[in-house]
Design an enzyme around this catalytic site. Sequence first.
Site, PDB file in Angstrom:
ATOM      1  N   GLY A 231      -6.448  32.065  20.501  1.00 51.39           N
ATOM      2  CA  GLY A 231      -4.335  32.744  21.228  1.00 51.39           C
ATOM      3  C   GLY A 231      -5.121  32.400  22.479  1.00 51.39           C
ATOM      4  O   GLY A 231      -3.571  32.642  23.352  1.00 51.39           O
TER       5      GLY A 231
ATOM      6  N   LYS B  61     -13.107  26.072   6.021  1.00 53.54           N
ATOM      7  CA  LYS B  61     -13.550  25.906   7.335  1.00 53.54           C
ATOM      8  C   LYS B  61     -14.187  27.492   7.614  1.00 53.54           C
ATOM      9  O   LYS B  61     -13.526  28.383   6.881  1.00 53.54           O
ATOM     10  CB  LYS B  61     -11.559  25.707   8.607  1.00 53.54           C
ATOM     11  CG  LYS B  61     -12.606  26.197  10.188  1.00 53.54           C
ATOM     12  CD  LYS B  61     -11.436  26.500  10.875  1.00 53.54           C
ATOM     13  CE  LYS B  61     -11.466  27.462  12.064  1.00 53.54           C
ATOM     14  NZ  LYS B  61     -10.373  27.628  12.699  1.00 53.54           N
TER      15      LYS B  61
ATOM     16  N   ASN C 105      -3.458  25.084  17.578  1.00 50.61           N
ATOM     17  CA  ASN C 105      -1.769  26.466  16.479  1.00 50.61           C
ATOM     18  C   ASN C 105      -0.896  26.933  17.670  1.00 50.61           C
ATOM     19  O   ASN C 105       0.014  26.627  17.953  1.00 50.61           O
ATOM     20  CB  ASN C 105      -2.378  27.137  15.770  1.00 50.61           C
ATOM     21  CG  ASN C 105      -0.814  28.162  15.424  1.00 50.61           C
ATOM     22  OD1 ASN C 105      -0.660  29.222  15.663  1.00 50.61           O
ATOM     23  ND2 ASN C 105      -0.764  27.370  13.851  1.00 50.61           N
ATOM     24  N   THR C 106      -1.589  27.505  18.334  1.00 47.71           N
ATOM     25  CA  THR C 106      -0.949  28.841  19.638  1.00 47.71           C
ATOM     26  C   THR C 106       0.045  27.847  20.070  1.00 47.71           C
ATOM     27  O   THR C 106       0.711  27.892  20.801  1.00 47.71           O
ATOM     28  CB  THR C 106      -1.904  29.237  19.750  1.00 47.71           C
ATOM     29  OG1 THR C 106      -2.457  30.437  19.175  1.00 47.71           O
ATOM     30  CG2 THR C 106      -0.686  30.893  20.960  1.00 47.71           C
TER      31      THR C 106
ATOM     32  N   ALA D 101      -9.382  26.681  19.011  1.00 48.07           N
ATOM     33  CA  ALA D 101      -9.268  27.561  19.605  1.00 48.07           C
ATOM     34  C   ALA D 101      -9.368  26.651  21.127  1.00 48.07           C
ATOM     35  O   ALA D 101     -10.202  26.253  21.326  1.00 48.07           O
ATOM     36  CB  ALA D 101     -10.328  28.450  19.064  1.00 48.07           C
ATOM     37  N   GLY D 102      -8.556  27.706  22.046  1.00 48.47           N
ATOM     38  CA  GLY D 102      -7.962  27.699  22.990  1.00 48.47           C
ATOM     39  C   GLY D 102      -6.906  26.552  23.767  1.00 48.47           C
ATOM     40  O   GLY D 102      -6.476  26.632  24.587  1.00 48.47           O
TER      41      GLY D 102
END
Length: 254
Positions: A156, A95, A204-205, A182-183
């Site tokens: 994040g 990635k 993830n977050t 992301a997001g």
Amino acid sequence: MADTFTLGGHEFTSRFILGSGKYSLDLIKAAVEYAGAQIVTLALRRATLGSIDNILDYIPEGVTLLPNTSGARNAEEAVRIARLAREVGCGNFIKIECIHESKYLLPDNYETIKATEILAKEGFVVLPYMYPDLNAARDLVNAGAAAVMPLGAPIGTNKGLVTKEFIQILVDEIDLPIIVDAGIGKPSQACEAMEMGRAAVMSNTAIATAGDIPAMAGAFKQAIEAGRTAYLSGMGRILEKASASSPLTGFLAD
């Protein structure tokens, strides 16, 4: 027939990908067992042999590793990290992350395209993280990317699909898997992303910071499956004006 998607000749049945960042044994276990993740992203700097918290020790056999070039500020650094990842046994998946500013952590599309072209020619399965821009996405396709990974919101933040309209353009125009990266902060946002026709969702977050990690992982799995099913079923129309769902005749006063 199973609903699968393909990256670099590899077929996957799960459309949830665990992103890198906040790692723990509980998180990875939940992502694999409850969210059904078949791909786990990791930063190479977290996979140092001999390290006390070597993240490779946490990843079950059979799960595809997706090392990223976290920390790279330009194409040259990204290429160096990718080659190192392959040398230490992380495989051909990579990635690409090229980020040279630290406030908003937005990807540099120009450097990402350069790195993608170099690594694709070397046989890597390249998944580039990018800001959703149609021209840049087309350049990534021409450079040999295996998928395009536009951000939904800054890394994040858990803000969701801030760039939704631009990502929809990529879904409509780019003939590669579009994976939101992301997001995404809630299962409902993951569901919405899948309703748009995206191939997969990376997060993830949202799971790592949840009060109950296994329960949140399971919620993401269900949301992604629901969104995918809705997309495949063909969602109902949207009208500007009201349209009666029952006959406008036979009222009691008639």
